[in-house]
Scaffold this active site. Structure first.
Site, PDB file in Angstrom:
ATOM      1  CB  ALA A 169      -0.709  -0.057   1.217  1.00 20.06           C
TER       2      ALA A 169
ATOM      3  CB  VAL B 207      10.101  -3.327  -1.450  1.00 22.39           C
ATOM      4  CG1 VAL B 207      11.602  -3.653  -0.768  1.00 22.39           C
ATOM      5  CG2 VAL B 207       9.225  -2.797  -0.568  1.00 22.39           C
TER       6      VAL B 207
ATOM      7  CG  ASP C  46      -0.060  -1.443   9.619  1.00 24.46           C
ATOM      8  OD1 ASP C  46      -1.179  -2.249   9.969  1.00 24.46           O
ATOM      9  OD2 ASP C  46       0.222  -1.158   8.532  1.00 24.46           O
TER      10      ASP C  46
END
Length: 1006
Positions: free
Chosen positions: A704, A708, A829
């Site tokens: 989101a 990477v 998170d």
């Protein structure tokens, strides 16, 4: 008359007002000071609700004690542990002149405890501020309190050295500073506090230094705990002068040299713990004359020579741990006369000779572990004569003869491990059916006979390992009554006959290994109960008939070996439903086409030796005459057209990909001089080298917040580069002028990770920015995220020990954020996908894009404008309060623990409308805990797994007040494994293998 009456009315009014004023001010001065203290703290709504200012005294308030001898309504004690108080130490308490005791343990008092805060507590005798959030140096002024007897500051973050003033306490009897960040050396000046009876400095990062010999002058000392204090050098002989000492703990240090003979002069000692050091030499004689000695633990050292003959002559000796040393010689004959001995752990030494014939006859043995030695001869027949034995572990020795019949009368036995010896003869029938047995491991011996039908009575048997013996006969149908059976391994025997149909009803079965026997008949049908079966190995037997299609319906089966049998028919198409790491049906009589998924060269070795199988795997079977050697010209033409079209399509895709990559790289490389790099560690690379690696071929993930890349640098170092997603122009306006989501995520990540230095939090090397492009460069984690591994076919890599290590690593990382960062940081998170794994499966907490600093305010935690977090991990209260505090992270971490224990994701169609937490709770209530545990786990560790499950449920409590602080979670996880090796004295002073120390003074935690 009228005027006189009028004159009385104001007077009456004055009297009423005066009476009201007296009611308002009825509370005595001690009560007023307590209310001042309450106002200085953040207090949960439900707590201290009975602190009523209209009362005359506070003596009936929660946590308050008074003593009439000190005066009417005089407060002498304040005890408010573990009620989630937050804020600085309430100085108003020290204005109460008669206050003798303060207990605020297990709260969030902090960050500082200043000398001024405690200087006025002149009457204080007891102070307990353990398990709080205090930082900075220890206050000098504590030593000036003239009446202080008991000082407990465990599990805070005090740093610096122990101040010299601590050598000048006048009456102090107990000093406990466990689990802080104290540096310097263990100070010799503490020997000046002659009144000390308990000194506990364990688990502080002191600089390496010797144990001060001056501590031997503390003749009143009863408890000396210096575990994990970086002690080096020899144990001072002066400790032998501590004639009143009952408990000595110098474990987990780097002590060297021999155990001094003088230590046997501690005539009152009950327990001595020297484990996990580097001690050498022989164990000295003399321990046998210590009349109060109940437990010694010298494990994990380099001690050599024989065990002293007199060691077991200590009349009250209950526990002996000498494992993982270099001890030689036989077990002394005196061990058979130890009247109180219950626990003997001598594994991983070089002991030899035979065991005393009467061993166990006179001792209430509970646990005996002599594994990994060279002990020969027979198992003593009297080893369970007292009927208390629960664990008998003697694997990896040279034991011979029969298993004694007496074990069959040992009704409390839970674990028996006798593998890799030379045992022979039949297993006593009663042993098969012991009701509490959970593990029976007899593999790699010379045992004969049959598996007795009595096994149906083994109601708790989880693991039965009989491999590589000489067992004969059939598997009895009664095996189906062992409802908790997880593993049945009996490969390498001479078992015969068909598989009993009852075997198919074992719902807990996870491993069934019967390779290399003489079993026959058809494979079982009706095996849909095997929902937890991960390994099925029936190779090298005489099975016939078809492969059951039902195998394809087993949800977690990933190892299937049916090779070397006489199976016929086709390979069922249903097997394509499986995700197999190991698949072998070679050397059978199978025929027909292969399922398309397996018709590749990768599976060639899985099907060898089946001449009737057909497929496109080169060399699998001879050219079939059914395939015409001549093909029509039309068919060749169609194939040629198809190949040509495919070539054109591939060429077009490659051209488009090259154009896209060139554009993307040109955008990144443009105007390189304007790139800005901010480093947080010493770097061996430049931003230009990072830019050169941002190739689509190097993408390893996308989420989101961004994409990477894996970047291999010129020096061979590997890093991970996150390129944050950019937003369209105008996004700032749409976000209410607060900046784009990418900007916010970037700033949060840099602000958080840039200042953090912790082994369990992912390292941020640097950040690179240019216009709307933002890059973050991290240490590379080769095993990806916990979520990716745990919920994929690679879950088999995560055995229980690995999962436990991951849980503890992640907990320590979060504990650092909550308790050691000033101000504290809430991740917001926490989830398995944000826990990354290094090459050794060590865990790092990652992705701080929505992390927030917790600002301490009198109004409580700050509210957020939006919900952060991921589905299945969000704490219930967060959705409607939007309050940011550590409790929401703790809930999310509880979900991660449940993932590790169950192997299931946080949300799953299997749960219906429930999430993982609700599913676990309802399943345990309805079916029992066994139905939630991951079938891939080794149930030998079932006790540990259950404990971690309980910790996960505690963290995921629906009420935030019930969730433990992360520092407490770390401690509970450490105790899960510590309980296997560290017996302590119970509350009656008796050493027991079931009760273990809990330094929070709250009893056993899990």
């Amino acid at each position: 008359m009228a005027s006189a009456a009028a004159g009385r009315i104001p007077l009456l009014l004055l009297l009423v007002l005066a009476a009201a004023a007296n009611v308002v001010h009825a509370l005595n001065q001690d009560g007023i000071h307590l209310l001042d203290a309450k106002r200085s703290l953040t207090v949960p709504d439900a707590a201290l609700s009975d602190w009523n200012p209209l009362h005359s005294t506070p003596c009936n308030w929660t946590g308050i004690s008074c003593d009439s001898a000190a005066g009417a309504g005089a407060v002498t004690a304040v005890s408010l542990p573990s009620i989630n108080l937050a804020g600085s130490f309430p100085e108003a308490l020290c204005r109460i002149p008669t206050l003798e005791s303060i207990d605020l343990s297990g709260n969030y008092i902090g960050p500082n405890l200043t000398s001024a805060a405690v200087a006025r507590c002149k009457s204080l005798r007891r102070l307990d501020l353990s398990m709080n959030s205090l930082v900075g140096p220890l206050p000098d002024e504590l030593a000036a309190l003239p009446e202080l007897v008991y000082l407990k500051l465990d599990s805070n973050n005090f740093s610096g050295g122990i101040p010299p003033s601590f050598g000048r306490f006048r009456r102090l009897q107990s000093l406990s500073l466990v689990y802080n960040l104290l540096s310097g050396e263990v100070p010799a000046f503490l020997a000046g506090v002659s009144t000390l009876r308990e000194l506990n400095l364990s688990y502080n990062p002191f600089v390496p230094a010797p144990l001060p010999p001056e501590l031997g002058d503390l003749t009143a000392l009863r408890v000396l705990w210096l575990a994990g204090c970086n002690l080096v050098g020899a144990i001072p002989a002066s400790l032998g002068k501590l004639r009143n000492l009952t408990d000595l703990d110098l474990s987990t240090n780097a002590l060297t040299g021999v155990i001094p003979r003088e230590i046997t002069g501690m005539t009152s000692v009950v327990q001595i713990e020297l484990y996990n050091n580097s001690l050498t030499g022989k164990i000295p004689n003399g321990f046998g004359k210590l009349t109060e000695l109940r437990g010694i633990d010298f494990a994990m050292n380099r001690l050599f020579g024989a065990i002293p003959d007199d060691l077991f002559e200590a009349p009250k000796l209950e526990s002996v741990h000498l494992y993982a040393n270099l001890l030689t010689g036989p077990l002394p004959e005196s061990v058979a006369k130890a009247a109180a001995l219950s626990e003997l752990r001598l594994f991983a030494n070089r002991l030899n000779g035979t065991l005393p014939a009467d061993f166990g006859k006179n001792s209430p043995l509970v646990c005996v572990d002599l594994s990994d030695n060279s002990i020969s001869g027979e198992i003593p027949p009297a080893i369970c004569d007292r009927g208390e034995l629960e664990e008998l572990l003697m694997l990896d020795n040279m034991l011979s003869g029969r298993i004694p019949d007496g074990l069959g009368r040992c009704r409390r036995l839970r674990r028996v491990r006798l593998s890799n010896n030379w045992l022979d003869g039949d297993v006593p029938a009663a042993v098969w059916g012991l009701p509490h047995m959970s593990l029976l491991e007899l593999n790699d011996n010379r045992l004969t006979g049959v598996i007795s039908p009595v096994i149906g009575g083994a109601a708790n048997l989880s693991k039965l390992v009989l491999s590589n013996n000489r067992f004969t006969g059939s598997i009895p149908p009664e095996i189906g009554l062992v409802s908790k059976l997880y593993e049945l391994s009996a490969d390498g025997n001479m078992l015969s006959g068909p598989l009993p149909g009852s075997l198919g009803g074992l719902e807990e079965l996870g491993r069934l290994v019967l390779r290399n026997n003489s079993l026959s008949g058809q494979l079982l049908r009706g095996i849909r109960s095997w929902k937890k079966l991960s390994e099925l190995n029936l190779a090298d037997n005489g099975f016939s008939g078809a492969i059951p299609a039902e195998l394809g319906d087993l949800p977690v089966l990933n190892y299937l070996d049916l090779s070397g049998n006489g199976l016929t028919g086709e390979v069922p198409m249903q097997l394509e439903n499986l995700k197999l790491n190991q698949f072998n049906v070679s050397n059978n009589q199978l025929s027909g086409p292969l399922p398309p998924q397996y018709a590749t060269t990768a599976y060639r070795s899985s099907f060898l030796g089946n001449p009737g199988l057909c497929g496109d795997i080169a060399g699998l079977c001879a050219d079939s005459q059914g395939r015409s050697r001549s093909r029509s010209g039309f068919a060749w033409m169609m194939r040629s057209i198809f190949i040509f079209a495919a070539v054109i399509l591939v060429a077009g895709i490659l051209w488009f990909y090259w154009r896209y990559r060139s554009f993307n790289n040109s955008k990144l490389s443009a105007d390189r001089s304007k790139w800005s790099l901010t480093s947080f560690h010493k770097l061996s690379f430049s931003e230009y080298e990072i830019l050169d690696c941002l190739d689509e071929d190097n993408v390893i993930g996308s989420g989101a917040s961004g994409k990477v890349y894996k970047a291999v640098l010129s020096n061979g170092e590997v890093v991970a580069v996150k390129k944050l997603w950019g937003l369209k122009k105008g996004a700032d306006i749409e976000n209410g002028g607060q900046g784009s989501a990418a900007d916010n995520s970037f700033e949060a990540e840099v602000k958080t990770l840039g200042k953090i230095r912790h082994k369990n939090i992912v390292k941020l090397w640097c950040s690179c920015t240019h216009n709307d492009i933002k890059l973050l460069v991290y240490e590379y984690m080769p095993n990806g995220s916990l979520g990716d591994v745990l919920h994929s076919s690679k879950a088999g890599l995560l055995d229980w020990s690995t999962r436990y290590k991951i849980a503890l690593d992640a907990a320590e990382g979060l504990s650092y954020l909550h308790h050691d960062c000033v101000p504290a940081i809430v991740h917001r998170d926490v989830k398995s996908n944000n826990i990354l794994l290094d090459a050794e499966f060590g865990a790092r907490v990652a992705d701080f894009g929505v992390a927030k600093v917790v600002e301490a305010t009198v109004r409580g935690p700050k509210s957020m404008s939006v919900i952060a977090g991921s589905c299945g991990y969000i704490a219930p209260e967060y959705a409607y309060t939007l309050r940011v505090n550590e409790k929401s992270d703790i809930y999310s971490f509880g979900v991660v623990l449940l993932e590790l224990v169950t192997g299931k994701p946080p949300v799953d169609p299997e749960f219906g409308e429930k999430d993982l937490v609700k599913w676990v709770c309802s399943t345990i209530d309805q079916k029992g805990v066994e139905h939630v545990l991951d079938s891939k786990l080794d149930m030998t560790f079932k006790d540990e797994i259950n404990r971690v499950l309980n910790i996960g449920l505690l963290c995921a409590s629906s009420l935030p007040i019930n969730r433990p602080a992360m520092r407490r979670v770390v401690k509970m996880l450490q105790e899960v494994r510590a309980e296997a090796t560290r017996p302590r004295l119970d509350k009656d002073g008796k050493l027991s293998p079931y009760y273990y120390e809990d330094t929070s003074d709250q009893g056993s935690s899990v």
